[in-house]
Design an enzyme around this catalytic site. Structure first.
Site, PDB file in Angstrom:
ATOM      1  N   GLY A 183      48.281 -53.073 -14.810  1.00  0.00           N
ATOM      2  CA  GLY A 183      47.078 -52.263 -14.899  1.00  0.00           C
ATOM      3  C   GLY A 183      47.374 -50.842 -15.328  1.00  0.00           C
ATOM      4  O   GLY A 183      46.516 -50.170 -15.903  1.00  0.00           O
ATOM      5  N   ASN A 237      37.822 -49.348 -11.025  1.00  0.00           N
ATOM      6  CA  ASN A 237      37.943 -49.600 -12.455  1.00  0.00           C
ATOM      7  C   ASN A 237      37.260 -50.912 -12.821  1.00  0.00           C
ATOM      8  O   ASN A 237      37.218 -51.849 -12.026  1.00  0.00           O
ATOM      9  CB  ASN A 237      39.418 -49.594 -12.890  1.00  0.00           C
ATOM     10  N   TYR A 296      37.944 -52.087 -16.259  1.00  0.00           N
ATOM     11  CA  TYR A 296      38.493 -52.136 -17.616  1.00  0.00           C
ATOM     12  C   TYR A 296      38.131 -53.444 -18.320  1.00  0.00           C
ATOM     13  O   TYR A 296      37.785 -53.459 -19.489  1.00  0.00           O
ATOM     14  CB  TYR A 296      40.021 -51.993 -17.571  1.00  0.00           C
ATOM     15  N   PHE A 342      40.252 -56.289 -18.811  1.00  0.00           N
ATOM     16  CA  PHE A 342      41.332 -56.833 -19.650  1.00  0.00           C
ATOM     17  C   PHE A 342      41.288 -56.274 -21.076  1.00  0.00           C
ATOM     18  O   PHE A 342      41.285 -57.030 -22.055  1.00  0.00           O
ATOM     19  CB  PHE A 342      41.278 -58.363 -19.697  1.00  0.00           C
ATOM     20  N   SER A 382      42.366 -63.073 -10.426  1.00  0.00           N
ATOM     21  CA  SER A 382      41.727 -62.319  -9.342  1.00  0.00           C
ATOM     22  C   SER A 382      41.059 -61.017  -9.760  1.00  0.00           C
ATOM     23  O   SER A 382      40.517 -60.314  -8.913  1.00  0.00           O
ATOM     24  CB  SER A 382      42.762 -62.019  -8.252  1.00  0.00           C
ATOM     25  N   SER A 383      41.087 -60.667 -11.047  1.00  0.00           N
ATOM     26  CA  SER A 383      40.366 -59.465 -11.454  1.00  0.00           C
ATOM     27  C   SER A 383      38.870 -59.703 -11.298  1.00  0.00           C
ATOM     28  O   SER A 383      38.359 -60.747 -11.692  1.00  0.00           O
ATOM     29  CB  SER A 383      40.674 -59.124 -12.912  1.00  0.00           C
ATOM     30  N   ASN A 403      36.651 -58.131 -12.927  1.00  0.00           N
ATOM     31  CA  ASN A 403      35.999 -57.554 -14.095  1.00  0.00           C
ATOM     32  C   ASN A 403      35.866 -58.495 -15.292  1.00  0.00           C
ATOM     33  O   ASN A 403      35.405 -58.087 -16.352  1.00  0.00           O
ATOM     34  CB  ASN A 403      36.755 -56.287 -14.524  1.00  0.00           C
ATOM     35  N   THR A 404      36.299 -59.745 -15.122  1.00  0.00           N
ATOM     36  CA  THR A 404      36.098 -60.771 -16.143  1.00  0.00           C
ATOM     37  C   THR A 404      35.236 -61.867 -15.532  1.00  0.00           C
ATOM     38  O   THR A 404      35.634 -62.476 -14.536  1.00  0.00           O
ATOM     39  CB  THR A 404      37.448 -61.367 -16.614  1.00  0.00           C
ATOM     40  N   LYS A 450      48.437 -63.994  -8.883  1.00  0.00           N
ATOM     41  CA  LYS A 450      47.873 -62.801  -8.263  1.00  0.00           C
ATOM     42  C   LYS A 450      46.500 -63.134  -7.712  1.00  0.00           C
ATOM     43  O   LYS A 450      45.621 -63.601  -8.448  1.00  0.00           O
ATOM     44  CB  LYS A 450      47.771 -61.655  -9.276  1.00  0.00           C
ATOM     45  N   ASN A 472      44.967 -58.097  -5.605  1.00  0.00           N
ATOM     46  CA  ASN A 472      44.279 -57.351  -6.644  1.00  0.00           C
ATOM     47  C   ASN A 472      43.308 -56.358  -5.996  1.00  0.00           C
ATOM     48  O   ASN A 472      43.328 -56.165  -4.785  1.00  0.00           O
ATOM     49  CB  ASN A 472      43.536 -58.332  -7.567  1.00  0.00           C
ATOM     50  N   GLY A 510      43.634 -48.446  -4.012  1.00  0.00           N
ATOM     51  CA  GLY A 510      44.025 -47.239  -3.301  1.00  0.00           C
ATOM     52  C   GLY A 510      43.987 -47.382  -1.802  1.00  0.00           C
ATOM     53  O   GLY A 510      43.997 -48.489  -1.256  1.00  0.00           O
TER      54      GLY A 510
END
Length: 397
Positions: free
Chosen positions: A96, A144, A146, A148, A209-210, A212-213, A250, A281, A303
């Site tokens: 990342g 985030n 993003y 990918f 595990s993101s 964002n997809t 992940k 993740n 974080g």
């Protein structure tokens, strides 16, 4: 020369001298890796820059090797087994940060024990529209989405292949694989990644595990995961015998007890047994975020607020797999104690991302030194002795 001309000349000289002195000061402190310079000057400036711009500048700084580590050898007590080799220390950079594999040597120079790049998708794709990164300063966190953003397999492979040919990078390289947003077959995308990067990676990561997809996290479901990993492991096993690259999966921190049981049972099955887990993740749970306006932004949270959740999941996966699957722990590691707790919970090594963004290169040396001090104070002779030592303590935290 008139009085005005003389004044202009003197002012010009003063600007040049001041600029030169400023650049010399900055350069000297960058080379020396002075903590105070980062804490009082560089990082406060970085936090004034839009988050994605700051991220890009940080990658470029690492790419051009502007940052240094301590210059000292890591304490011997931090040497950690990693399959058929050893890590110089158990602190890695998480996927990342360097998505395109541009900054590997610079990250190694800073002092990371291993470097993971990506996620890399088969075809190039831009990711989600901007803005897509949000800094939560009071929470020491980032959101985030993003999605990918990747230059694609071919561009990243060529870059990494050149790195391997030069033989100047001696460290451990992990490559995190993703799927294209519009791909009809996740399995095909991950198999392409195994075939492309298997010969040049020290380990591969199947990122399911993101958040964002669309639909990606559904691949953590029992049957979907078994089908996916069966195909991935089969593809890996068809690589030349000297390229039997370890496969990690992940996983997300937002799992139910049933999800954890299902994933644990799948990754231990003979036909789809993988070599390791990365836990975890980003989380979609933003209930701990103090800035509730920013908390409304879509995306994954990383974080400090993720620390306890990820450590608990490490302990749960360690317990469920009976310690048979090595774990890389990631999520909220900001100091040596955070790293120690994740190792105690069952992680063999850990990764940073958000702490590196907030505090810059000196955080790596700081965490290593603190971890070595804790190990020595508690009478351990190695990191390996601590792995999973007190996992039960973290099961219900």
């Amino acid at each position: 020369m008139t009085t005005v001309s003389k004044l202009k000349s003197k002012m010009g000289s003063l600007v040049l001298v001041t600029t030169g002195a400023g650049l010399f000061f900055a350069g000297f402190n960058l080379i020396k890796g002075k903590d105070k310079f980062y804490d009082d000057f560089l990082m406060p400036i970085a936090r004034k820059v839009p988050p994605e711009t700051s991220h890009r500048l940080a990658v470029l700084g690492c790419k051009y090797k502007l940052f240094n580590g301590s210059g000292k050898e890591d304490p011997h007590i931090l040497s950690t087994p990693f399959f058929n080799t050893h890590l110089k220390n158990p602190i890695g950079i998480a996927a990342g940060f360097d998505k395109q594999g541009e900054a590997i040597q610079g990250l190694d120079k800073i002092g990371f024990g291993f470097v993971e790049i990506g996620s890399v998708t088969p075809e190039a794709q831009p990711g989600n529209p901007t803005p897509r990164v949000f800094r939560l300063n009071s929470d020491q966190a980032i959101i985030n989405r993003y999605g990918f953003n990747s230059e694609g397999h071919q561009a990243v492979f060529e870059r990494l292949n050149e790195l391997r040919k030069d033989n100047t990078f001696k460290g451990i390289l992990g490559i995190n694989l993703g799927k294209n947003k519009t791909s009809p077959s996740a399995l095909d995308d991950y198999v392409k990644g195994v075939n492309t990067f298997g010969p040049i990676a020290d380990y591969l990561v199947i990122n399911v595990s993101s958040p964002n997809t669309p639909g990606l996290r559904d691949l953590q479901g029992k049957q979907d995961l078994e089908n996916l990993l069966t195909g991935v492991v089969e593809a890996r096993n068809k690589l030349p015998t000297n390229n039997c690259v370890p496969i990690f999966v992940k996983i997300a921190p937002d799992l139910t007890k049933k999800d954890i049981e299902d994933i644990s049972s799948v990754v231990l099955k003979k036909n789809c047994k993988i070599d390791g887990l990365i836990v975890s993740n980003t989380t979609i749970d933003k209930s701990q975020v103090s800035d509730q306006e920013l908390a409304k932004e879509a995306g994954g949270l990383s974080g400090a607020p993720l620390k306890s959740k990820s450590t608990q999941l490490i302990a749960q996966m360690y317990a469920q797999t009976k310690g048979k699957i090595p774990i890389i722990g990631v999520g909220g590691v900001f100091n040596g104690q955070d790293a120690f707790e994740k190792i105690e919970a069952g992680a063999s090594c850990v990764q940073l991302y958000t702490a590196f963004i907030f505090y810059g290169p000196p955080i790596v040396t700081k965490i290593k030194n603190e971890l070595a001090e804790i190990l020595n104070e508690q009478g351990y002779k190695s990191v390996s002795e601590v792995v999973g030592k007190n996992y039960k303590k973290y099961l219900s935290k």
